[in-house]
Motif scaffolding. Structure first.
Motif, short mmCIF file in Angstrom:
data_model
loop_
_atom_site.label_atom_id
_atom_site.label_comp_id
_atom_site.label_asym_id
_atom_site.label_seq_id
_atom_site.Cartn_x
_atom_site.Cartn_y
_atom_site.Cartn_z
N GLU A 10 44.25 81.46 13.11
CA GLU A 10 44.33 80.09 12.55
C GLU A 10 45.75 79.78 12.07
O GLU A 10 46.30 78.73 12.38
N VAL A 11 46.31 80.72 11.29
CA VAL A 11 47.66 80.49 10.75
C VAL A 11 48.67 80.45 11.89
O VAL A 11 49.57 79.59 11.92
N ILE A 13 48.16 79.56 15.07
CA ILE A 13 48.02 78.30 15.82
C ILE A 13 48.67 77.16 15.03
O ILE A 13 49.41 76.34 15.59
N ALA A 14 48.41 77.11 13.72
CA ALA A 14 48.96 76.02 12.89
C ALA A 14 50.48 76.02 12.93
O ALA A 14 51.11 74.98 13.18
N TYR A 15 51.09 77.19 12.73
CA TYR A 15 52.56 77.27 12.72
C TYR A 15 53.12 77.06 14.13
O TYR A 15 54.11 76.35 14.30
N ALA A 17 51.82 75.47 16.81
CA ALA A 17 51.68 74.08 17.29
C ALA A 17 52.63 73.15 16.54
O ALA A 17 53.30 72.31 17.14
N SER A 18 52.69 73.30 15.22
CA SER A 18 53.52 72.38 14.40
C SER A 18 55.00 72.54 14.74
O SER A 18 55.71 71.55 14.94
N LEU A 19 55.46 73.79 14.78
CA LEU A 19 56.89 74.01 15.04
C LEU A 19 57.26 73.56 16.46
O LEU A 19 58.33 73.00 16.67
N LEU A 21 55.85 71.09 18.12
CA LEU A 21 55.92 69.63 18.10
C LEU A 21 57.20 69.14 17.42
O LEU A 21 57.85 68.21 17.90
N ILE A 22 57.56 69.78 16.31
CA ILE A 22 58.77 69.35 15.59
C ILE A 22 60.01 69.58 16.45
O ILE A 22 60.87 68.70 16.59
N LEU A 25 60.18 67.08 19.24
CA LEU A 25 60.57 65.75 18.74
C LEU A 25 62.08 65.68 18.52
O LEU A 25 62.73 64.70 18.91
N VAL A 26 62.63 66.74 17.94
CA VAL A 26 64.07 66.77 17.67
C VAL A 26 64.85 66.77 18.99
O VAL A 26 65.80 66.00 19.16
#
Lengths: 53, 242
Positions: A10-11, A13-15, A17-19, A21-22, A25-26
Protein backbone atom coordinates in the motif's frame (compact mmCIF):
# COMPACT_ATOMS: atom_id res chain seq x y z
CA UNK A 1 14.71 1.19 4.04
CA UNK A 2 12.09 1.29 6.80
CA UNK A 3 10.26 -1.91 7.71
CA UNK A 4 6.76 -1.36 6.33
CA UNK A 5 5.52 -4.76 7.51
CA UNK A 6 2.30 -6.03 5.99
CA UNK A 7 1.50 -2.60 4.50
CA UNK A 8 4.56 -2.42 2.22
CA UNK A 9 2.45 -2.78 -0.95
CA UNK A 10 0.00 0.00 0.00
CA UNK A 11 2.73 2.46 1.01
CA UNK A 12 4.81 1.52 -2.07
CA UNK A 13 1.87 2.06 -4.45
CA UNK A 14 0.99 5.41 -2.81
CA UNK A 15 4.56 6.76 -3.05
CA UNK A 16 5.27 5.22 -6.47
CA UNK A 17 2.09 6.51 -8.12
CA UNK A 18 2.28 9.98 -6.53
CA UNK A 19 5.94 10.59 -7.31
CA UNK A 20 5.46 9.33 -10.88
CA UNK A 21 2.56 11.75 -11.41
CA UNK A 22 4.46 14.68 -9.88
CA UNK A 23 7.61 14.01 -11.94
CA UNK A 24 5.52 13.62 -15.12
CA UNK A 25 3.72 16.91 -14.43
CA UNK A 26 7.01 18.73 -13.91
CA UNK A 27 8.61 17.22 -17.04
CA UNK A 28 5.59 17.92 -19.28
CA UNK A 29 5.32 21.52 -17.98
CA UNK A 30 9.04 22.13 -18.50
CA UNK A 31 9.21 20.59 -21.98
CA UNK A 32 6.13 22.55 -23.14
CA UNK A 33 7.60 25.76 -21.70
CA UNK A 34 10.89 25.20 -23.53
CA UNK A 35 9.19 24.36 -26.84
CA UNK A 36 6.92 27.41 -26.68
CA UNK A 37 9.80 29.74 -25.75
CA UNK A 38 11.84 28.48 -28.70
CA UNK A 39 8.92 28.64 -31.17
CA UNK A 40 8.09 32.25 -30.19
CA UNK A 41 11.76 33.23 -30.34
CA UNK A 42 12.07 31.77 -33.86
CA UNK A 43 8.91 33.54 -34.99
CA UNK A 44 10.06 36.88 -33.61
CA UNK A 45 13.51 36.47 -35.18
CA UNK A 46 11.91 35.67 -38.54
CA UNK A 47 9.69 38.76 -38.29
CA UNK A 48 12.68 40.88 -37.35
CA UNK A 49 14.54 39.63 -40.46
CA UNK A 50 11.51 40.53 -42.56
CA UNK A 51 11.43 43.98 -40.98
CA UNK A 52 8.11 43.55 -39.16
CA UNK A 53 7.26 44.17 -35.54
CA UNK B 1 3.13 49.79 -6.76
CA UNK B 2 -0.19 48.08 -7.46
CA UNK B 3 -1.01 44.38 -7.69
CA UNK B 4 -2.70 45.10 -11.02
CA UNK B 5 0.69 45.88 -12.56
CA UNK B 6 1.19 42.11 -12.78
CA UNK B 7 -1.82 41.91 -15.08
CA UNK B 8 0.52 43.37 -17.68
CA UNK B 9 2.01 40.30 -19.46
CA UNK B 10 5.44 41.98 -19.82
CA UNK B 11 5.61 42.81 -16.12
CA UNK B 12 4.40 39.32 -15.24
CA UNK B 13 7.08 37.70 -17.42
CA UNK B 14 9.83 39.87 -15.90
CA UNK B 15 8.79 39.23 -12.30
CA UNK B 16 8.06 35.53 -12.72
CA UNK B 17 11.46 35.00 -14.37
CA UNK B 18 13.06 36.13 -11.09
CA UNK B 19 10.63 34.48 -8.65
CA UNK B 20 10.17 31.12 -10.40
CA UNK B 21 13.68 29.67 -9.73
CA UNK B 22 13.37 30.65 -6.05
CA UNK B 23 10.09 28.75 -5.68
CA UNK B 24 11.43 25.82 -7.70
CA UNK B 25 14.47 25.40 -5.46
CA UNK B 26 12.39 25.90 -2.29
CA UNK B 27 9.88 23.30 -3.58
CA UNK B 28 12.62 20.76 -4.26
CA UNK B 29 14.23 21.24 -0.83
CA UNK B 30 11.01 21.20 1.24
CA UNK B 31 9.41 18.39 -0.75
CA UNK B 32 12.48 16.19 -0.39
CA UNK B 33 12.77 17.09 3.30
CA UNK B 34 9.11 16.34 4.02
CA UNK B 35 8.91 13.10 2.06
CA UNK B 36 12.30 11.66 3.08
CA UNK B 37 11.69 12.60 6.73
CA UNK B 38 8.15 11.24 6.59
CA UNK B 39 9.03 8.00 4.81
CA UNK B 40 12.29 7.07 6.53
CA UNK B 41 12.31 8.73 9.93
CA UNK B 42 8.78 8.60 11.35
CA UNK B 43 7.48 5.80 13.57
CA UNK B 44 4.54 3.55 12.71
CA UNK B 45 1.17 4.58 14.12
CA UNK B 46 -0.08 2.30 16.91
CA UNK B 47 -3.33 1.67 15.03
CA UNK B 48 -2.57 2.33 11.36
CA UNK B 49 0.92 0.82 11.25
CA UNK B 50 3.15 1.91 8.34
CA UNK B 51 0.17 3.19 6.30
CA UNK B 52 0.42 6.42 8.30
CA UNK B 53 3.33 7.35 5.99
CA UNK B 54 0.76 7.92 3.23
CA UNK B 55 -0.34 11.06 5.14
CA UNK B 56 2.71 12.97 3.80
CA UNK B 57 1.33 12.66 0.27
CA UNK B 58 -2.41 12.43 0.81
CA UNK B 59 -2.96 15.52 2.98
CA UNK B 60 -0.79 17.97 0.96
CA UNK B 61 -2.23 16.70 -2.34
CA UNK B 62 -5.82 17.03 -1.10
CA UNK B 63 -5.06 20.49 0.28
CA UNK B 64 -3.63 21.61 -3.05
CA UNK B 65 -6.45 20.03 -5.06
CA UNK B 66 -8.94 22.27 -3.23
CA UNK B 67 -6.74 25.37 -3.03
CA UNK B 68 -5.79 25.17 -6.72
CA UNK B 69 -9.49 25.42 -7.53
CA UNK B 70 -9.86 28.34 -5.10
CA UNK B 71 -6.96 30.09 -6.81
CA UNK B 72 -8.69 29.47 -10.15
CA UNK B 73 -11.86 30.93 -8.68
CA UNK B 74 -10.08 34.16 -7.69
CA UNK B 75 -8.33 34.53 -11.06
CA UNK B 76 -11.56 33.68 -12.92
CA UNK B 77 -13.40 36.40 -10.99
CA UNK B 78 -10.63 38.86 -11.85
CA UNK B 79 -11.04 37.91 -15.52
CA UNK B 80 -14.82 38.31 -15.40
CA UNK B 81 -14.69 41.66 -13.59
CA UNK B 82 -11.52 43.32 -14.89
CA UNK B 83 -10.79 41.38 -18.12
CA UNK B 84 -7.09 40.86 -17.37
CA UNK B 85 -5.81 38.17 -19.72
CA UNK B 86 -3.00 37.04 -17.43
CA UNK B 87 -5.50 36.08 -14.74
CA UNK B 88 -7.52 33.92 -17.16
CA UNK B 89 -4.31 32.29 -18.39
CA UNK B 90 -3.16 31.67 -14.80
CA UNK B 91 -6.44 29.84 -14.11
CA UNK B 92 -5.94 27.76 -17.26
CA UNK B 93 -2.34 27.03 -16.21
CA UNK B 94 -3.39 25.89 -12.72
CA UNK B 95 -6.04 23.38 -13.83
CA UNK B 96 -3.77 20.45 -14.88
CA UNK B 97 -1.81 20.86 -11.63
CA UNK B 98 -5.02 20.80 -9.59
CA UNK B 99 -6.18 17.76 -11.56
CA UNK B 100 -2.92 15.92 -10.81
CA UNK B 101 -3.24 16.77 -7.11
CA UNK B 102 -6.83 15.49 -7.09
CA UNK B 103 -5.76 12.21 -8.74
CA UNK B 104 -2.94 11.80 -6.18
CA UNK B 105 -5.40 12.46 -3.32
CA UNK B 106 -7.88 9.93 -4.74
CA UNK B 107 -5.23 7.21 -5.38
CA UNK B 108 -3.48 7.61 -2.02
CA UNK B 109 -6.87 7.78 -0.28
CA UNK B 110 -7.98 4.53 -1.92
CA UNK B 111 -4.80 2.59 -1.09
CA UNK B 112 -4.91 3.96 2.47
CA UNK B 113 -8.62 3.25 2.83
CA UNK B 114 -8.40 -0.37 1.74
CA UNK B 115 -6.43 -1.68 4.76
CA UNK B 116 -7.98 0.80 7.25
CA UNK B 117 -11.66 0.80 6.22
CA UNK B 118 -11.71 -2.50 4.36
CA UNK B 119 -12.71 -0.83 1.09
CA UNK B 120 -11.04 1.11 -1.71
CA UNK B 121 -14.01 3.42 -2.10
CA UNK B 122 -17.17 4.49 -0.26
CA UNK B 123 -19.83 7.01 -1.21
CA UNK B 124 -18.79 9.11 1.73
CA UNK B 125 -19.46 12.91 1.56
CA UNK B 126 -15.80 13.89 1.34
CA UNK B 127 -14.82 11.17 -1.12
CA UNK B 128 -17.83 11.84 -3.33
CA UNK B 129 -17.30 15.62 -3.38
CA UNK B 130 -13.66 14.98 -4.28
CA UNK B 131 -14.69 12.74 -7.17
CA UNK B 132 -17.03 15.49 -8.42
CA UNK B 133 -14.17 18.01 -8.08
CA UNK B 134 -12.05 15.66 -10.24
CA UNK B 135 -14.81 15.64 -12.90
CA UNK B 136 -15.01 19.44 -12.74
CA UNK B 137 -11.26 19.66 -13.39
CA UNK B 138 -11.65 17.39 -16.43
CA UNK B 139 -14.60 19.44 -17.70
CA UNK B 140 -12.74 22.71 -17.14
CA UNK B 141 -9.68 21.54 -19.11
CA UNK B 142 -11.86 20.07 -21.88
CA UNK B 143 -13.81 23.33 -22.19
CA UNK B 144 -10.61 25.37 -22.66
CA UNK B 145 -9.58 22.98 -25.45
CA UNK B 146 -13.02 22.87 -27.07
CA UNK B 147 -13.60 26.60 -27.57
CA UNK B 148 -11.48 28.22 -30.27
CA UNK B 149 -11.84 31.89 -29.30
CA UNK B 150 -9.63 32.37 -26.19
CA UNK B 151 -11.79 35.14 -24.69
CA UNK B 152 -14.98 33.09 -25.06
CA UNK B 153 -13.15 30.08 -23.60
CA UNK B 154 -12.03 32.22 -20.65
CA UNK B 155 -15.62 33.44 -20.10
CA UNK B 156 -17.15 29.96 -20.21
CA UNK B 157 -14.46 28.31 -18.08
CA UNK B 158 -14.75 31.13 -15.51
CA UNK B 159 -18.45 30.45 -15.12
CA UNK B 160 -17.74 26.71 -14.84
CA UNK B 161 -15.14 27.52 -12.19
CA UNK B 162 -17.70 29.48 -10.16
CA UNK B 163 -20.08 26.51 -10.23
CA UNK B 164 -17.33 24.02 -9.38
CA UNK B 165 -16.29 26.12 -6.38
CA UNK B 166 -19.31 24.77 -4.53
CA UNK B 167 -17.77 21.30 -4.72
CA UNK B 168 -14.29 22.56 -3.86
CA UNK B 169 -15.73 24.06 -0.67
CA UNK B 170 -17.81 20.93 -0.05
CA UNK B 171 -14.67 18.76 -0.41
CA UNK B 172 -13.07 20.81 2.35
CA UNK B 173 -16.02 21.00 4.73
CA UNK B 174 -18.02 17.88 3.82
CA UNK B 175 -17.00 16.17 7.06
CA UNK B 176 -18.32 19.13 9.07
CA UNK B 177 -21.53 19.52 7.05
CA UNK B 178 -22.52 15.86 7.22
CA UNK B 179 -21.33 14.21 10.36
CA UNK B 180 -21.29 10.78 8.74
CA UNK B 181 -19.14 8.65 6.45
CA UNK B 182 -15.81 6.92 6.82
CA UNK B 183 -13.46 9.85 6.36
CA UNK B 184 -12.23 11.43 9.60
CA UNK B 185 -12.18 15.16 10.34
CA UNK B 186 -9.36 17.62 9.74
CA UNK B 187 -5.84 16.20 10.22
CA UNK B 188 -4.33 19.52 11.27
CA UNK B 189 -5.70 21.56 14.13
CA UNK B 190 -4.60 24.58 16.15
CA UNK B 191 -5.80 22.72 19.22
CA UNK B 192 -2.78 20.79 20.57
CA UNK B 193 -5.11 18.13 22.00
CA UNK B 194 -6.62 17.17 18.66
CA UNK B 195 -3.63 17.92 16.41
CA UNK B 196 -1.47 15.01 15.28
CA UNK B 197 1.74 14.25 17.18
CA UNK B 198 4.82 16.37 16.38
CA UNK B 199 6.61 13.26 15.05
CA UNK B 200 4.18 13.40 12.09
CA UNK B 201 3.23 17.09 12.24
CA UNK B 202 6.65 18.57 11.45
CA UNK B 203 7.46 16.44 8.36
CA UNK B 204 3.87 16.98 7.23
CA UNK B 205 4.36 20.76 7.42
CA UNK B 206 7.53 20.41 5.33
CA UNK B 207 5.66 18.29 2.75
CA UNK B 208 2.81 20.84 2.63
CA UNK B 209 5.34 23.67 2.12
CA UNK B 210 6.84 21.59 -0.70
CA UNK B 211 3.49 21.00 -2.42
CA UNK B 212 2.49 24.68 -2.09
CA UNK B 213 5.77 25.99 -3.52
CA UNK B 214 5.75 23.34 -6.28
CA UNK B 215 2.25 24.50 -7.19
CA UNK B 216 3.34 28.16 -7.31
CA UNK B 217 6.44 27.35 -9.38
CA UNK B 218 4.43 25.26 -11.86
CA UNK B 219 1.64 27.86 -12.15
CA UNK B 220 4.24 30.55 -12.92
CA UNK B 221 5.97 28.33 -15.51
CA UNK B 222 2.72 27.27 -17.19
CA UNK B 223 1.33 30.83 -17.18
CA UNK B 224 4.51 32.00 -18.94
CA UNK B 225 3.90 29.27 -21.55
CA UNK B 226 0.28 30.37 -22.01
CA UNK B 227 1.29 34.03 -22.40
CA UNK B 228 3.86 33.06 -25.05
CA UNK B 229 1.29 30.88 -26.83
CA UNK B 230 -1.18 33.77 -26.87
CA UNK B 231 1.45 36.17 -28.22
CA UNK B 232 2.37 33.67 -30.93
CA UNK B 233 -1.27 33.20 -31.94
CA UNK B 234 -1.69 37.00 -32.10
CA UNK B 235 1.40 37.38 -34.34
CA UNK B 236 0.27 34.57 -36.66
CA UNK B 237 -3.24 36.01 -36.86
CA UNK B 238 -1.80 39.43 -37.75
CA UNK B 239 0.38 37.80 -40.45
CA UNK B 240 -2.62 36.02 -41.94
CA UNK B 241 -4.44 39.33 -42.22
CA UNK B 242 -1.40 40.68 -44.08
Amino acid sequence: MPDLGKYAAEVGIAYGASLTLIVMLVIVSWVRARRMRRALQELEERRELNGKN
Amino acid sequence: MSLWEYANPKKFMQTSAVVLPIFAVFALVTLLTGLVWGFFFTPDDYRQGATVKIIFLHVPAALMAINAWMMMLVTSLIWLVRRHHVSALAAKAAAPIGLTMTVIALITGAVWGQPMWGTWWAWDPRLTSFLILFLFYLGYIALWEAVENPDTAADLTSVLCLVGSVFAILSRYAVNFWNQGLHQGATLSLDAETNIDNAFYLPLLAAIAGFVSLFIALVLLRTQTEIRRRRMQAILARERLG
